[in-house]
Design a protein around this motif. Structure first.
Motif, PDB file in Angstrom:
ATOM      1  N   ALA A 160       0.804  -1.222   0.000  1.00  0.00           N
ATOM      2  CA  ALA A 160       0.000   0.000   0.000  1.00  0.00           C
ATOM      3  C   ALA A 160       0.836   1.272   0.000  1.00  0.00           C
ATOM      4  O   ALA A 160       0.284   2.363  -0.049  1.00  0.00           O
ATOM      5  CB  ALA A 160      -0.937   0.009   1.210  1.00  0.00           C
ATOM      6  N   ALA A 161       2.166   1.140   0.057  1.00  0.00           N
ATOM      7  CA  ALA A 161       3.065   2.300   0.056  1.00  0.00           C
ATOM      8  C   ALA A 161       2.697   3.282   1.160  1.00  0.00           C
ATOM      9  O   ALA A 161       2.515   4.474   0.930  1.00  0.00           O
ATOM     10  CB  ALA A 161       3.063   2.989  -1.300  1.00  0.00           C
ATOM     11  N   ASP A 162       2.572   2.762   2.396  1.00  0.00           N
ATOM     12  CA  ASP A 162       2.294   3.611   3.544  1.00  0.00           C
ATOM     13  C   ASP A 162       3.412   4.645   3.717  1.00  0.00           C
ATOM     14  O   ASP A 162       4.519   4.490   3.179  1.00  0.00           O
ATOM     15  CB  ASP A 162       2.192   2.751   4.805  1.00  0.00           C
ATOM     16  CG  ASP A 162       1.256   1.572   4.629  1.00  0.00           C
ATOM     17  OD1 ASP A 162       0.145   1.622   5.158  1.00  0.00           O
ATOM     18  OD2 ASP A 162       1.655   0.607   3.949  1.00  0.00           O
ATOM     19  N   LYS A 163       3.172   5.687   4.501  1.00  0.00           N
ATOM     20  CA  LYS A 163       4.168   6.739   4.666  1.00  0.00           C
ATOM     21  C   LYS A 163       5.433   6.228   5.344  1.00  0.00           C
ATOM     22  O   LYS A 163       6.530   6.739   5.094  1.00  0.00           O
ATOM     23  CB  LYS A 163       3.571   7.894   5.465  1.00  0.00           C
ATOM     24  CG  LYS A 163       2.470   8.651   4.728  1.00  0.00           C
ATOM     25  CD  LYS A 163       1.950   9.815   5.553  1.00  0.00           C
ATOM     26  CE  LYS A 163       0.882  10.584   4.805  1.00  0.00           C
ATOM     27  NZ  LYS A 163       0.348  11.729   5.591  1.00  0.00           N
ATOM     28  N   LYS A 164       5.278   5.219   6.213  1.00  0.00           N
ATOM     29  CA  LYS A 164       6.425   4.612   6.878  1.00  0.00           C
ATOM     30  C   LYS A 164       6.271   3.099   6.810  1.00  0.00           C
ATOM     31  O   LYS A 164       5.200   2.576   7.120  1.00  0.00           O
ATOM     32  CB  LYS A 164       6.507   5.045   8.353  1.00  0.00           C
ATOM     33  CG  LYS A 164       6.663   6.545   8.568  1.00  0.00           C
ATOM     34  CD  LYS A 164       6.691   6.868  10.057  1.00  0.00           C
ATOM     35  CE  LYS A 164       6.833   8.359  10.308  1.00  0.00           C
ATOM     36  NZ  LYS A 164       6.876   8.658  11.768  1.00  0.00           N
ATOM     37  N   VAL A 165       7.343   2.395   6.408  1.00  0.00           N
ATOM     38  CA  VAL A 165       7.253   0.940   6.295  1.00  0.00           C
ATOM     39  C   VAL A 165       8.530   0.277   6.787  1.00  0.00           C
ATOM     40  O   VAL A 165       9.640   0.805   6.624  1.00  0.00           O
ATOM     41  CB  VAL A 165       6.970   0.487   4.846  1.00  0.00           C
ATOM     42  CG1 VAL A 165       5.606   0.958   4.377  1.00  0.00           C
ATOM     43  CG2 VAL A 165       8.055   0.947   3.897  1.00  0.00           C
ATOM     44  N   LEU A 166       8.344  -0.884   7.385  1.00  0.00           N
ATOM     45  CA  LEU A 166       9.452  -1.787   7.699  1.00  0.00           C
ATOM     46  C   LEU A 166       9.225  -3.053   6.887  1.00  0.00           C
ATOM     47  O   LEU A 166       8.162  -3.672   6.976  1.00  0.00           O
ATOM     48  CB  LEU A 166       9.485  -2.125   9.192  1.00  0.00           C
ATOM     49  CG  LEU A 166      10.501  -3.205   9.597  1.00  0.00           C
ATOM     50  CD1 LEU A 166      11.926  -2.745   9.337  1.00  0.00           C
ATOM     51  CD2 LEU A 166      10.316  -3.594  11.066  1.00  0.00           C
ATOM     52  N   LEU A 167      10.222  -3.436   6.099  1.00  0.00           N
ATOM     53  CA  LEU A 167      10.143  -4.607   5.238  1.00  0.00           C
ATOM     54  C   LEU A 167      11.074  -5.675   5.801  1.00  0.00           C
ATOM     55  O   LEU A 167      12.278  -5.444   5.945  1.00  0.00           O
ATOM     56  CB  LEU A 167      10.549  -4.246   3.815  1.00  0.00           C
ATOM     57  CG  LEU A 167       9.817  -3.037   3.203  1.00  0.00           C
ATOM     58  CD1 LEU A 167      10.478  -2.639   1.887  1.00  0.00           C
ATOM     59  CD2 LEU A 167       8.347  -3.347   3.002  1.00  0.00           C
ATOM     60  N   ILE A 168      10.525  -6.851   6.121  1.00  0.00           N
ATOM     61  CA  ILE A 168      11.313  -7.932   6.720  1.00  0.00           C
ATOM     62  C   ILE A 168      11.225  -9.153   5.816  1.00  0.00           C
ATOM     63  O   ILE A 168      10.130  -9.618   5.496  1.00  0.00           O
ATOM     64  CB  ILE A 168      10.803  -8.295   8.127  1.00  0.00           C
ATOM     65  CG1 ILE A 168      10.799  -7.066   9.035  1.00  0.00           C
ATOM     66  CG2 ILE A 168      11.654  -9.403   8.730  1.00  0.00           C
ATOM     67  CD1 ILE A 168      10.192  -7.330  10.408  1.00  0.00           C
ATOM     68  N   ALA A 185      11.625   3.212  -2.138  1.00  0.00           N
ATOM     69  CA  ALA A 185      12.713   4.142  -2.435  1.00  0.00           C
ATOM     70  C   ALA A 185      12.303   5.118  -3.534  1.00  0.00           C
ATOM     71  O   ALA A 185      12.594   6.315  -3.464  1.00  0.00           O
ATOM     72  CB  ALA A 185      13.963   3.371  -2.846  1.00  0.00           C
ATOM     73  N   TRP A 186      11.649   4.605  -4.569  1.00  0.00           N
ATOM     74  CA  TRP A 186      11.227   5.459  -5.673  1.00  0.00           C
ATOM     75  C   TRP A 186      10.203   6.495  -5.220  1.00  0.00           C
ATOM     76  O   TRP A 186      10.243   7.643  -5.646  1.00  0.00           O
ATOM     77  CB  TRP A 186      10.642   4.578  -6.783  1.00  0.00           C
ATOM     78  CG  TRP A 186      10.086   5.348  -7.934  1.00  0.00           C
ATOM     79  CD1 TRP A 186      10.780   6.094  -8.846  1.00  0.00           C
ATOM     80  CD2 TRP A 186       8.706   5.463  -8.290  1.00  0.00           C
ATOM     81  NE1 TRP A 186       9.913   6.656  -9.761  1.00  0.00           N
ATOM     82  CE2 TRP A 186       8.642   6.290  -9.449  1.00  0.00           C
ATOM     83  CE3 TRP A 186       7.528   4.936  -7.760  1.00  0.00           C
ATOM     84  CZ2 TRP A 186       7.432   6.598 -10.063  1.00  0.00           C
ATOM     85  CZ3 TRP A 186       6.326   5.246  -8.382  1.00  0.00           C
ATOM     86  CH2 TRP A 186       6.289   6.071  -9.515  1.00  0.00           C
ATOM     87  N   ARG A 187       9.294   6.094  -4.311  1.00  0.00           N
ATOM     88  CA  ARG A 187       8.264   7.018  -3.834  1.00  0.00           C
ATOM     89  C   ARG A 187       8.797   8.007  -2.797  1.00  0.00           C
ATOM     90  O   ARG A 187       8.119   8.971  -2.459  1.00  0.00           O
ATOM     91  CB  ARG A 187       7.094   6.231  -3.231  1.00  0.00           C
ATOM     92  CG  ARG A 187       6.259   5.498  -4.263  1.00  0.00           C
ATOM     93  CD  ARG A 187       5.131   4.727  -3.593  1.00  0.00           C
ATOM     94  NE  ARG A 187       4.304   4.056  -4.575  1.00  0.00           N
ATOM     95  CZ  ARG A 187       3.238   4.597  -5.162  1.00  0.00           C
ATOM     96  NH1 ARG A 187       2.885   5.837  -4.853  1.00  0.00           N
ATOM     97  NH2 ARG A 187       2.535   3.911  -6.039  1.00  0.00           N
ATOM     98  N   GLY A 188       9.985   7.735  -2.252  1.00  0.00           N
ATOM     99  CA  GLY A 188      10.563   8.646  -1.276  1.00  0.00           C
ATOM    100  C   GLY A 188       9.916   8.567   0.096  1.00  0.00           C
ATOM    101  O   GLY A 188       9.948   9.543   0.853  1.00  0.00           O
ATOM    102  N   ILE A 189       9.349   7.414   0.437  1.00  0.00           N
ATOM    103  CA  ILE A 189       8.732   7.271   1.751  1.00  0.00           C
ATOM    104  C   ILE A 189       9.785   6.812   2.766  1.00  0.00           C
ATOM    105  O   ILE A 189      10.903   6.442   2.403  1.00  0.00           O
ATOM    106  CB  ILE A 189       7.546   6.286   1.709  1.00  0.00           C
ATOM    107  CG1 ILE A 189       8.020   4.869   1.354  1.00  0.00           C
ATOM    108  CG2 ILE A 189       6.503   6.750   0.708  1.00  0.00           C
ATOM    109  CD1 ILE A 189       6.898   3.855   1.307  1.00  0.00           C
TER     110      ILE A 189
END
Length: 370
Positions: A160-168, A185-189
């Motif tokens: 969902a490209a939330d404003k803040k994400v942690l990817l594990i 990275a592309w979206r700059g979040i």
């Protein structure tokens, strides 16, 4: 680094000529025709620059193995293209393909390439010594030039490209997570990626992950058991920005631990995709009755699919999570406790059942059309 999205149309957009009286203001009729052509013609033709129409995502399609390389111990990466080299259906991070293998097995593999590349799909498959044979067939039979039937792409793990994400990502669980990291990275979040595994040699796409880390300092962390010890779920979640959404894919023990630790974290939401079937919750013993009249007891801690496969190893299945529909069977009598995410109300009313996750109440007997 900017990301390019391809926009393809069969006709160049032309500036309408002056009106019939030579005035500099464009003629409204011609301008209207130009606008209709710019919208309608690309819609009905939808050809790429080579004159090929894109494949349709809803139907089975045959793709060709264009390249093949090992990207870690026992992990092979395949690049699949259309036989004529044309456009492929679009996809978003988290999507997967259904592979219909020559043996009749159906398996699902996450897309791990670039969604902006409309001419190829990339998947990666780890060889499972104790698996059901799908990964071994991919490793042995899908050589360069081989053809394979696919369905999709489909997405049961959308980003969902939330404003803040942690990817594990745990090991091969990087495959759906890597496109999410690139998208973030592309979206700059505000994002963080953690890739865990036993050893560095066991981690797929290690060089791509390293390049991503060099381009975005402080965003990528690689943790291996032999160098750092096995991290706890709380330690992983502690790296999340406050209020972040967490996306994770990996082995079942890792996902179970993250689920248990998540309420105490500062995360906003937890999204995950499993390698295998989820643990059975509140299962009760029931019975399956086959057309032959034989009855198969289903214990509280086993799925109907497991029992059917013990009786007939050729029983078809794929996701084991209730969303692909490969294991669908018809129930002739008995009441089903539906736990899938695939069937419609009408299909359920007509007696369809996904035996990988759905069950019955204690003591119930489900008569199957098999």
């Amino acid at each position: 680094m900017s990301r390019q999205h391809e926009s393809i149309a069969p006709l160049d957009r032309l500036t309408p000529p002056p009106d019939l009286y030579g005035r500099p203001r464009p003629d409204r009729y011609l301008a209207g025709l130009d606008w209709i052509a710019s919208k309608y013609v690309p819609l009905v033709t939808r050809k790429d620059r080579y004159g090929s129409r894109p494949l349709e995502p809803g139907n089975p399609q045959e793709l060709v193995v264009a390249t093949r390389e090992f990207v870690a111990d026992d992990v092979v990466s395949l690049r699949l293209t259309a036989p004529g080299g044309g456009l492929l259906p679009r996809w978003q991070p988290g999507a997967h393909l259904d592979l219909h293998l020559a043996s009749g097995l159906k398996r699902q593999y996450s897309l791990c390439g670039d969604p902006a590349d409309r001419y190829a799909y990339r998947i990666a498959v780890r060889l499972l010594a104790n698996g059901g044979g799908g990964s071994a067939e991919v490793h042995k039979e899908l050589t360069v030039g081989a053809r394979v039937e696919i369905r999709g792409p489909r997405n049961a793990f959308p980003f969902a490209a939330d404003k803040k994400v942690l990817l594990i990502a745990g090991g091969i669980g990087l495959t759906p997570i890597l496109p999410m990291a690139r998208e973030a990275a592309w979206r700059g979040i505000d994002w963080q990626l953690i890739h865990t595994g036993r050893t560095r040699d066991s981690l797929p796409f290690a060089e791509e992950v390293a390049r991503l880390g060099r381009r975005h300092p402080g965003k990528v962390t690689v943790l291996t058991d032999d160098e750092h010890g096995m991290p706890s779920a709380a330690e992983l979640l502690a790296r999340a920005p406050e209020g972040a959404a967490v996306y994770c894919c990996g082995p079942t023990p890792m996902l179970d631990a993250l689920q248990a630790a998540f309420p105490a974290s500062g995360g906003k939401a937890l999204h995950f995709e499993r390698f295998s079937a989820a643990p059975i919750v509140d299962g009760k013993p029931f019975t399956l009755k086959l057309r032959s009249g034989r009855e198969l007891p289903v214990p509280a801690d086993k799925s109907a699919l497991e029992v059917l496969r013990d009786d007939n190893p050729g029983t078809p299945y794929s996701c084991q999570q209730g969303f692909c529909g490969v294991c669908k069977l018809r129930v002739l009598s008995g009441t089903v406790d539906h736990r899938d995410r695939k069937l419609t109300d009408r299909e359920r009313a007509n007696g369809e059942m996904l035996v990988c996750v759905s069950r019955a109440d204690e003591g119930e007997c489900l008569e199957l059309d098999v």
